[in-house]
Motif scaffolding. Structure first.
Motif, PDB file in Angstrom:
ATOM      1  N   GLN A  81      21.193   3.037 -20.887  1.00 50.36           N
ATOM      2  CA  GLN A  81      19.977   3.402 -21.608  1.00 50.36           C
ATOM      3  C   GLN A  81      18.747   3.357 -20.708  1.00 50.36           C
ATOM      4  N   ARG A  82      18.698   2.353 -19.834  1.00 50.49           N
ATOM      5  CA  ARG A  82      17.522   2.214 -18.977  1.00 50.49           C
ATOM      6  C   ARG A  82      17.952   1.754 -17.575  1.00 50.49           C
ATOM      7  N   PHE A  83      17.354   2.391 -16.577  1.00 45.93           N
ATOM      8  CA  PHE A  83      17.614   2.075 -15.175  1.00 45.93           C
ATOM      9  C   PHE A  83      16.294   1.665 -14.533  1.00 45.93           C
ATOM     10  N   GLU A  84      16.221   0.435 -14.071  1.00 49.68           N
ATOM     11  CA  GLU A  84      15.036  -0.045 -13.362  1.00 49.68           C
ATOM     12  C   GLU A  84      15.393  -0.248 -11.893  1.00 49.68           C
ATOM     13  N   SER A  85      14.580   0.324 -11.033  1.00 50.19           N
ATOM     14  CA  SER A  85      14.827   0.243  -9.591  1.00 50.19           C
ATOM     15  C   SER A  85      13.520  -0.106  -8.899  1.00 50.19           C
ATOM     16  N   ARG A  86      13.563  -1.134  -8.073  1.00 48.90           N
ATOM     17  CA  ARG A  86      12.351  -1.583  -7.378  1.00 48.90           C
ATOM     18  C   ARG A  86      12.587  -1.614  -5.878  1.00 48.90           C
ATOM     19  N   PHE A  87      11.632  -1.049  -5.160  1.00 44.34           N
ATOM     20  CA  PHE A  87      11.601  -1.211  -3.709  1.00 44.34           C
ATOM     21  C   PHE A  87      10.224  -1.777  -3.393  1.00 44.34           C
ATOM     22  N   GLU A  88      10.138  -3.100  -3.479  1.00 45.55           N
ATOM     23  CA  GLU A  88       8.840  -3.774  -3.398  1.00 45.55           C
ATOM     24  C   GLU A  88       8.756  -4.630  -2.139  1.00 45.55           C
ATOM     25  N   ARG A  89       7.538  -4.704  -1.609  1.00 38.92           N
ATOM     26  CA  ARG A  89       7.261  -5.510  -0.428  1.00 38.92           C
ATOM     27  C   ARG A  89       5.939  -6.237  -0.615  1.00 38.92           C
ATOM     28  N   TRP A  90       5.737  -7.259   0.194  1.00 34.41           N
ATOM     29  CA  TRP A  90       4.463  -7.971   0.210  1.00 34.41           C
ATOM     30  C   TRP A  90       3.862  -7.792   1.595  1.00 34.41           C
ATOM     31  N   ARG A  91       3.001  -6.799   1.707  1.00 34.71           N
ATOM     32  CA  ARG A  91       2.325  -6.471   2.965  1.00 34.71           C
ATOM     33  C   ARG A  91       0.838  -6.292   2.677  1.00 34.71           C
ATOM     34  N   PRO A  92       0.119  -7.401   2.465  1.00 35.16           N
ATOM     35  CA  PRO A  92      -1.282  -7.296   2.038  1.00 35.16           C
ATOM     36  C   PRO A  92      -2.203  -6.650   3.058  1.00 35.16           C
ATOM     37  N   GLN A  93      -1.791  -6.610   4.330  1.00 38.10           N
ATOM     38  CA  GLN A  93      -2.609  -5.976   5.363  1.00 38.10           C
ATOM     39  C   GLN A  93      -1.987  -4.662   5.797  1.00 38.10           C
ATOM     40  N   PRO A  94      -2.712  -3.546   5.656  1.00 40.92           N
ATOM     41  CA  PRO A  94      -2.172  -2.261   6.118  1.00 40.92           C
ATOM     42  C   PRO A  94      -1.861  -2.293   7.607  1.00 40.92           C
ATOM     43  N   LYS A  95      -0.816  -1.599   8.001  1.00 41.33           N
ATOM     44  CA  LYS A  95      -0.445  -1.502   9.407  1.00 41.33           C
ATOM     45  C   LYS A  95      -1.143  -0.343  10.114  1.00 41.33           C
ATOM     46  N   GLY A  96      -1.657   0.603   9.327  1.00 36.76           N
ATOM     47  CA  GLY A  96      -2.255   1.785   9.925  1.00 36.76           C
ATOM     48  C   GLY A  96      -1.202   2.800  10.317  1.00 36.76           C
ATOM     49  N   GLY A  97      -1.612   3.850  10.995  1.00 34.44           N
ATOM     50  CA  GLY A  97      -0.678   4.892  11.403  1.00 34.44           C
ATOM     51  C   GLY A  97      -0.551   5.972  10.347  1.00 34.44           C
ATOM     52  N   TRP A  98       0.209   7.003  10.672  1.00 39.10           N
ATOM     53  CA  TRP A  98       0.281   8.179   9.807  1.00 39.10           C
ATOM     54  C   TRP A  98       0.912   7.879   8.448  1.00 39.10           C
ATOM     55  N   ARG A  99       1.793   6.867   8.368  1.00 45.83           N
ATOM     56  CA  ARG A  99       2.435   6.562   7.091  1.00 45.83           C
ATOM     57  C   ARG A  99       1.434   6.079   6.048  1.00 45.83           C
ATOM     58  N   GLU A 100       0.301   5.543   6.483  1.00 50.27           N
ATOM     59  CA  GLU A 100      -0.703   5.048   5.553  1.00 50.27           C
ATOM     60  C   GLU A 100      -1.973   5.885   5.585  1.00 50.27           C
ATOM     61  N   SER A 101      -1.871   7.071   6.171  1.00 51.63           N
ATOM     62  CA  SER A 101      -3.010   7.973   6.249  1.00 51.63           C
ATOM     63  C   SER A 101      -3.281   8.637   4.906  1.00 51.63           C
TER      64      SER A 101
END
Length: 369
Positions: free
Chosen positions: A163-183
């Motif tokens: 009936q329900r599918f819950e999927s989490r891909f969670e991290r604790w990274r309070p400081q951005p790393k920068g670079g194109w992935r966070e642009s």
């Protein structure tokens, strides 16, 4: 009566390894693709495309016989030296490089996401079909230990009707790393929606099929961040299953990786597949006796009526994760001229959902597909 010559005996000579060129030697290239290519019988890592001298030395230390090229253009001029090109460069380059490789007559693997839009993905699929070439997308999370275990439970009917599918891909990274992935530049195709979101959406579609409605919430939470770092996606599948998908870099307390609720039982699994951590540590499938296995204390629980954290449910042995299976299937597909383990059209279906999620988040509406 005519006689025919006896059939030739099967050759005992092993087939020559397929020569692979890898474009990019950052995180994706060095941690995932190069080790998996090298670990696959029938494939050999021939050339790495990078002009970065530090990355060249890193590749040379692990693969002493590897060759190097400064740019992808160097590959197209000697395309007859290769049997496969793997694109592990920044997202914004994926479409142009995939087109160039296909036009050079080379089969292609592209790290996810294949493209920025579903239309571009379908165009690439059409080009590959026209040229009669393999085009696949690296969706390694289909070979995560928890995903393989969940698929087995579903195949055995252990949960009843999901009936329900819950999927989490969670991290604790309070400081951005920068670079194109966070642009915040749309041309970079950064942010978690297209990064981790590509994985959780692909898994949901693989498990439960097409989607009819998409709702999403997407935020930029961290000071200094410019791309989404906390996103929620709700999917309504055509078969009635509802998927709730979470991707985040701002989660101070991590939830279960999977919580799957059915008419008979539920399955709850915490923790991430251990393969990425092992690869980052320099471990390789050939050097680890029990590759992809996790300790019993990390097994998920199957049951009904009580939380596994308070003793409910029965532990379910987690199947070993198997990233090497992706490239083994690619080797087989190339030699047998069969479909790859992940197709470009499957990637286009996932991108259709991701585009709808982005529109939903921008307009605060539910998008019907």
């Amino acid at each position: 009566m005519t006689s025919s010559a006896p059939a030739p005996a099967p050759s005992s000579t092993p087939a020559a390894p397929l020569r692979v060129a890898l474009i990019g030697y950052g995180l994706a290239g060095s941690v995932f693709h190069a080790p998996m290519i090298a670990a696959t019988d029938g494939l050999t890592l021939d050339t790495v495309v990078t002009s970065n001298q530090e990355r060249r030395q890193q590749a040379r230390d692990e693969f002493p016989e590897v060759r190097f090229a400064d740019s992808p253009d160097d590959l197209w001029t000697r395309a007859d030296e290769f049997d496969l090109v793997v694109i592990a460069s920044p997202n914004k380059t994926h479409v142009a490089l995939a087109k160039a490789a296909l036009n050079a007559g080379l089969p292609v693997i592209v790290d996810k996401p294949l493209a920025g839009t579903a239309a571009e993905a379908r165009e690439l699929a059409a080009l590959a079909a026209e040229r009669g070439l393999l085009l696949s997308v690296f969706q390694n999370r289909r070979w995560d230990n928890d995903f393989l275990t969940l698929r087995a439970l579903l195949a055995e009917g252990e949960l009843g009707d999901v009936q329900r599918f819950e999927s989490r891909f969670e991290r604790w990274r309070p400081q951005p790393k920068g670079g194109w992935r966070e642009s915040g530049d749309p041309a970079e195709i950064g942010g978690l929606l297209y990064d981790l979101g590509s994985h959780v959406v692909d898994q949901a579609l693989t498990l439960f099929g097409p989607v009819t409605h998409v709702y999403a919430e997407s935020d930029v939470r961290r000071p200094g961040a410019a791309a989404d770092d906390d996103t929620f996606i709700a999917l309504t599948h055509a078969n009635g299953v509802r998927s709730h998908l979470y991707v985040s870099a701002t989660t101070a307390q991590l939830g279960p990786r999977f919580r799957v609720l059915g008419s008979r039982a539920g399955y709850v699994k915490y923790g991430l597949d251990p393969q990425e951590a092992a690869l980052r540590e320099g471990k390789r499938p050939s050097s680890v006796e029990a590759w992809g296995e996790e300790p019993k204390e990390m097994w998920g629980h199957l049951g009904a009526g009580e939380s596994p954290l308070t003793g409910g449910g029965t532990p379910v042995p987690t199947l070993p994760g198997d990233y090497p299976a992706y490239y083994a299937a690619i080797n087989e597909a190339l030699r047998d001229h069969t479909d790859p383990p992940v197709t470009a059209l499957e990637a286009a279906a996932a991108l259709t959902v991701l585009e709808a999620a982005r529109k939903s988040a921008e307009t605060s509406t539910t998008v019907q597909l």
